[in-house]
Design a protein around this motif. Sequence first.
Motif, PDB file in Angstrom:
ATOM      1  N   GLU A   1      35.977  36.272 -39.753  1.00 15.12           N
ATOM      2  CA  GLU A   1      34.951  36.172 -38.696  1.00 15.12           C
ATOM      3  C   GLU A   1      34.071  37.425 -38.637  1.00 15.12           C
ATOM      4  OE1 GLU A   1      36.354  35.671 -34.553  1.00 15.12           O
ATOM      5  OE2 GLU A   1      37.341  33.898 -35.417  1.00 15.12           O
ATOM      6  N   LYS A   2      34.739  38.584 -38.630  1.00 14.50           N
ATOM      7  CA  LYS A   2      33.978  39.836 -38.493  1.00 14.50           C
ATOM      8  C   LYS A   2      33.142  40.124 -39.742  1.00 14.50           C
ATOM      9  CE  LYS A   2      37.027  41.855 -35.043  1.00 14.50           C
ATOM     10  NZ  LYS A   2      36.239  41.600 -33.847  1.00 14.50           N
TER      11      LYS A   2
ATOM     12  N   GLU B   1      42.126  35.495 -40.051  1.00 20.48           N
ATOM     13  CA  GLU B   1      41.009  34.738 -39.465  1.00 20.48           C
ATOM     14  C   GLU B   1      39.968  35.690 -38.887  1.00 20.48           C
ATOM     15  OE1 GLU B   1      44.317  34.225 -38.373  1.00 20.48           O
ATOM     16  OE2 GLU B   1      44.526  32.772 -40.007  1.00 20.48           O
ATOM     17  N   SER B   2      40.460  36.686 -38.170  1.00 18.21           N
ATOM     18  CA  SER B   2      39.562  37.638 -37.540  1.00 18.21           C
ATOM     19  C   SER B   2      38.807  38.464 -38.603  1.00 18.21           C
ATOM     20  CB  SER B   2      40.397  38.525 -36.616  1.00 18.21           C
ATOM     21  OG  SER B   2      39.610  39.419 -35.961  1.00 18.21           O
TER      22      SER B   2
ATOM     23  N   TRP C   1      31.829  37.883 -41.580  1.00 17.80           N
ATOM     24  CA  TRP C   1      30.695  36.954 -41.462  1.00 17.80           C
ATOM     25  C   TRP C   1      29.634  37.566 -40.537  1.00 17.80           C
ATOM     26  CZ3 TRP C   1      28.352  34.158 -37.497  1.00 17.80           C
ATOM     27  CH2 TRP C   1      27.475  33.147 -37.904  1.00 17.80           C
ATOM     28  N   GLU C   2      30.098  38.144 -39.420  1.00 17.92           N
ATOM     29  CA  GLU C   2      29.154  38.788 -38.474  1.00 17.92           C
ATOM     30  C   GLU C   2      28.394  39.921 -39.157  1.00 17.92           C
ATOM     31  OE1 GLU C   2      30.431  40.063 -34.465  1.00 17.92           O
ATOM     32  OE2 GLU C   2      32.081  38.648 -34.734  1.00 17.92           O
TER      33      GLU C   2
END
Length: 348
Positions: free
Chosen positions: A51-52, A47-48, A54-55
Amino acid sequence: MLRLQELFPHPIIQGPMAGGASTPALVAAVSNAGGLGSLACGMLSPESMLEKAWEIRQACSLPFAMNLFVQKTPSPSAQEIQQACELLQPIWSQLGMSDLPVPTKWCEDFDAQFEALLNVSPAVASFTFGILNQAQIQQLHAAGIVVIGTATHLAEAQAWQELGADAVCLSGVEAGGHRGTFIGQQEAINFTTLELLAQAASVLRSPIIAAGNIVTGEDVVVALSAGAQAVQMGTAFLVTHESGIHPAYKLKLLTTTSDMTRQTRAITGRYARGLDNQFMQLMATVADQVPAYPVQNALTAAIRAAAGKSNNTELMSMWCGQGIARARPMGATELMHNLVSHLTMHMA
Ligand SMILES: Cc1cc2nc3c(=O)[nH]c(=O)nc-3n(C[C@H](O)[C@H](O)[C@H](O)COP(=O)(O)O)c2cc1C
């Protein structure tokens, strides 16, 4: 043969750095400046990772890399864990704590991380601590992902080449962080970056990336002249403004005036280079008794976190390379600019 320059114009890769250094902001800044930023995902949950990534994509539409540790989830016995806890208990007590907590998880599941990597589909994926299998490399290539394998000696580099990796990162003994060794004994493999380049340049067909003790523009020129197509720099980016390491660790790195780094397996169970401190010294006599990575790494996490909370650099792990005294604090864009200016002047 792959030309890395077709992916990113300047031959500079910001090395992936697990443990918080390689923030999405750092990765994006380096890729935006024409290098290749790398997100360390070895210790991130799937998940992380999503997320990262995507950032990063919010801040940068250029190629970037994601990096994984090739490892199996271990299942240590209760006795092994108890023995390992006993070795660490005095240090935990020194922090004013009672019983060292035993983690519920030793590491992230590699297959799940690999799945997340395919989902993100970054331009480049790099791997360390082990080697992939045929099916995995085929999946990456089918997704259009360029694969970089880390090697600490020639046999490992050849193994990656035979597997079909698109480039090999040769990591010298001077490099900061963990040794990537997966064939032979970690402590017996001590080639410097320039020794590795000399051995590999005429033998390997794959593009070579040089890592270890490359901090300044002059160092980049030397590595490229010795046969590398690009360099991978960790320590120089570790002290940039975008690096997410603990401020006390960053300050300590920046105030070091001499080479005070050494390798130890005591903190994580895998040989790693960092600044010498009390943690390394207290564990020195039992370093060969601690369980292998990632068990020891998971067991010492509570100590390192507690040390972080009290700004106690003596009980943190302060991974960095031998070139630390030459690293300077600045923004990642400025560092890239300085390196590229030097290259433009000296490699014309
Ligand atoms: C704090 C730190 C963490 C690192 N973590 C990783 C990692 O997660 N994966 C990896 O492949 N390499 C890792 N490395 C190695 C770097 O990507 C790079 O190859 C190395 O730092 C190059 O040597 P240098 O430190 O002398 O520049 C790490 C290095 C440091 C200093």
